[in-house]
Design a protein around this motif. Structure first.
Motif, mmCIF file in Angstrom:
data_model
loop_
_atom_site.group_PDB
_atom_site.id
_atom_site.type_symbol
_atom_site.label_atom_id
_atom_site.label_comp_id
_atom_site.label_asym_id
_atom_site.label_seq_id
_atom_site.Cartn_x
_atom_site.Cartn_y
_atom_site.Cartn_z
ATOM 1 N N THR A 21 0.832 -1.204 0.000
ATOM 2 C CA THR A 21 0.000 0.000 0.000
ATOM 3 C C THR A 21 0.866 1.253 0.000
ATOM 4 O OG1 THR A 21 -1.752 -1.161 1.195
ATOM 5 C CG2 THR A 21 -1.796 1.248 1.234
ATOM 6 N N ILE A 22 1.927 1.242 0.786
ATOM 7 C CA ILE A 22 2.848 2.383 0.816
ATOM 8 C C ILE A 22 3.547 2.532 -0.529
ATOM 9 C CG2 ILE A 22 4.939 3.296 1.887
ATOM 10 C CD1 ILE A 22 4.079 1.890 4.470
ATOM 11 N N SER A 23 3.982 1.420 -1.097
ATOM 12 C CA SER A 23 4.712 1.483 -2.367
ATOM 13 C C SER A 23 3.852 2.041 -3.488
ATOM 14 C CB SER A 23 5.223 0.089 -2.742
ATOM 15 O OG SER A 23 4.149 -0.767 -3.116
ATOM 16 N N ALA A 24 2.532 1.872 -3.387
ATOM 17 C CA ALA A 24 1.636 2.368 -4.438
ATOM 18 C C ALA A 24 1.635 3.890 -4.521
ATOM 19 C CB ALA A 24 0.220 1.861 -4.201
ATOM 20 N N ALA A 25 2.149 4.562 -3.491
ATOM 21 C CA ALA A 25 2.201 6.021 -3.505
ATOM 22 C C ALA A 25 3.498 6.555 -4.092
ATOM 23 C CB ALA A 25 2.028 6.557 -2.081
ATOM 24 N N LEU A 26 4.416 5.688 -4.491
ATOM 25 C CA LEU A 26 5.727 6.114 -4.969
ATOM 26 C C LEU A 26 5.824 5.995 -6.487
ATOM 27 C CD1 LEU A 26 7.935 4.286 -2.302
ATOM 28 C CD2 LEU A 26 7.169 6.674 -2.286
ATOM 29 N N PRO A 27 6.215 7.051 -7.183
ATOM 30 C CA PRO A 27 6.360 6.967 -8.636
ATOM 31 C C PRO A 27 7.337 5.886 -9.090
ATOM 32 C CG PRO A 27 6.389 9.256 -7.929
ATOM 33 C CD PRO A 27 6.426 8.427 -6.680
ATOM 34 N N ALA A 28 8.373 5.637 -8.291
ATOM 35 C CA ALA A 28 9.353 4.623 -8.680
ATOM 36 C C ALA A 28 8.735 3.236 -8.785
ATOM 37 C CB ALA A 28 10.521 4.600 -7.693
ATOM 38 N N THR A 29 7.672 2.976 -8.028
ATOM 39 C CA THR A 29 6.989 1.685 -8.116
ATOM 40 C C THR A 29 6.445 1.467 -9.523
ATOM 41 O OG1 THR A 29 6.359 1.801 -5.782
ATOM 42 C CG2 THR A 29 5.102 0.298 -7.179
ATOM 43 N N TYR A 30 5.866 2.497 -10.093
ATOM 44 C CA TYR A 30 5.304 2.385 -11.436
ATOM 45 C C TYR A 30 6.415 2.306 -12.487
ATOM 46 C CZ TYR A 30 1.260 3.646 -8.732
ATOM 47 O OH TYR A 30 0.261 3.651 -7.783
ATOM 48 N N ALA A 31 7.561 2.924 -12.179
ATOM 49 C CA ALA A 31 8.708 2.808 -13.073
ATOM 50 C C ALA A 31 9.218 1.372 -13.107
ATOM 51 C CB ALA A 31 9.819 3.759 -12.622
ATOM 52 N N VAL A 32 9.314 0.734 -11.930
ATOM 53 C CA VAL A 32 9.758 -0.662 -11.868
ATOM 54 C C VAL A 32 8.789 -1.565 -12.625
ATOM 55 C CG1 VAL A 32 10.100 -2.630 -10.313
ATOM 56 C CG2 VAL A 32 11.014 -0.380 -9.696
ATOM 57 N N GLU A 33 7.492 -1.391 -12.380
ATOM 58 C CA GLU A 33 6.501 -2.243 -13.045
ATOM 59 C C GLU A 33 6.530 -2.048 -14.556
ATOM 60 O OE1 GLU A 33 2.803 -1.282 -11.225
ATOM 61 O OE2 GLU A 33 3.202 -2.452 -9.400
#
Length: 249
Positions: A199-211
């Motif tokens: 849930t916390i990671s979903a707020a980070l732009p880098a998470t979407y970059a990794v995916e």
């Protein structure tokens, strides 16, 4: 802008003497790969959809490369020049002070590209990394990496804009950088995170970059509209905010 390339050459020589960005862009991702690749190898794993640990890790570690240049090296270089009155002095000369911003971006992007190439080469030579399976997947990976880099640099521009001094820029950059790399899946796979951390990671732009990079590299069928939308939004909003807030002195 005829002075741009001499400034780029100067900035490149200066960058080579700066241990922190060079180490974390070139050596740190490779060391992470060697550590986890040496432990887990690259055998197909069910938790990764039949992919190997290295196959999943290399696209994620590419975010490490662009994050350190975009969130640390780029804004700290600008903050240093502003804090030491370099930009102010050059604004009083025929040299366009914006050339320093462009030169900083170009040099850091070049460092990111070199780091990405070293990472991919290490994965391929030492751990049997599977490269993108088709030219389309390779092109998608390159485009995804560019978008990820632009989003990190947009955020870095905001850091440089809001920091009042070089010291505060270091503090803000660290507060942004370390959660980005440790909570986004860029270092530890999201698949093993507990639900609260996801849930916390979903707020980070880098998470979407990794995916996005993993989907592009592995040519997966997943819907990447959310990833593209979030990163494009970061680029647009971050660039606008940095341009609006940036101070030359």
């Amino acid at each position: 802008m005829r002075m741009l390339w001499p400034i780029v050459r100067f900035e490149w020589r200066r960058m080579r003497r700066n241990f922190g960005p060079v180490f974390f862009a070139l050596a740190f991702p490779v060391l992470m790969l060697c550590m986890f690749g040496g432990i887990y190898g690259n055998e197909p794993a069910p938790e990764f959809g039949g992919r190997g640990t290295v196959d999943m890790s290399v696209p994620a570690y590419l975010v490490l490369v662009v994050a350190v240049t975009g969130l640390m090296s780029f804004p700290l270089g600008l903050a240093e020049y502003r804090d030491r009155k370099v930009l102010k002095r050059f604004r009083a000369t025929p040299v366009d002070a914006s050339a320093f911003l462009i030169a900083q971006g170009l040099v850091n992007l070049a460092l990111s590209l070199l780091g990405a190439l070293l990472l991919v080469a290490a994965g391929y030579l030492f751990f049997g990394l599977h490269l993108p399976a088709s030219p389309a997947a390779g092109a998608a990976t390159a485009g995804a990496l560019l978008l990820c880099a632009l989003s990190m640099y947009a955020l870095g521009g905001v850091v440089a804009a809001v920091a009042r001094s070089e010291r505060s820029a270091v503090a803000i950059a660290n507060l942004v950088y370390f959660p980005m790399i440790f909570l986004s899946g860029a270092t530890i796979p999201l698949q093993i995170f507990p639900d609260t951390m996801k849930t916390i990671s979903a707020a980070l732009p880098a998470t979407y970059a990794v995916e996005l990079l993993q989907h592009a590299w592995l040519d997966g069928p997943a819907d990447v509209a959310l990833d593209l939308g979030v990163l494009a939004g970061v680029v647009v909003l971050g660039t606008a905010a940095a341009a609006r807030l940036f101070r030359w002195e």
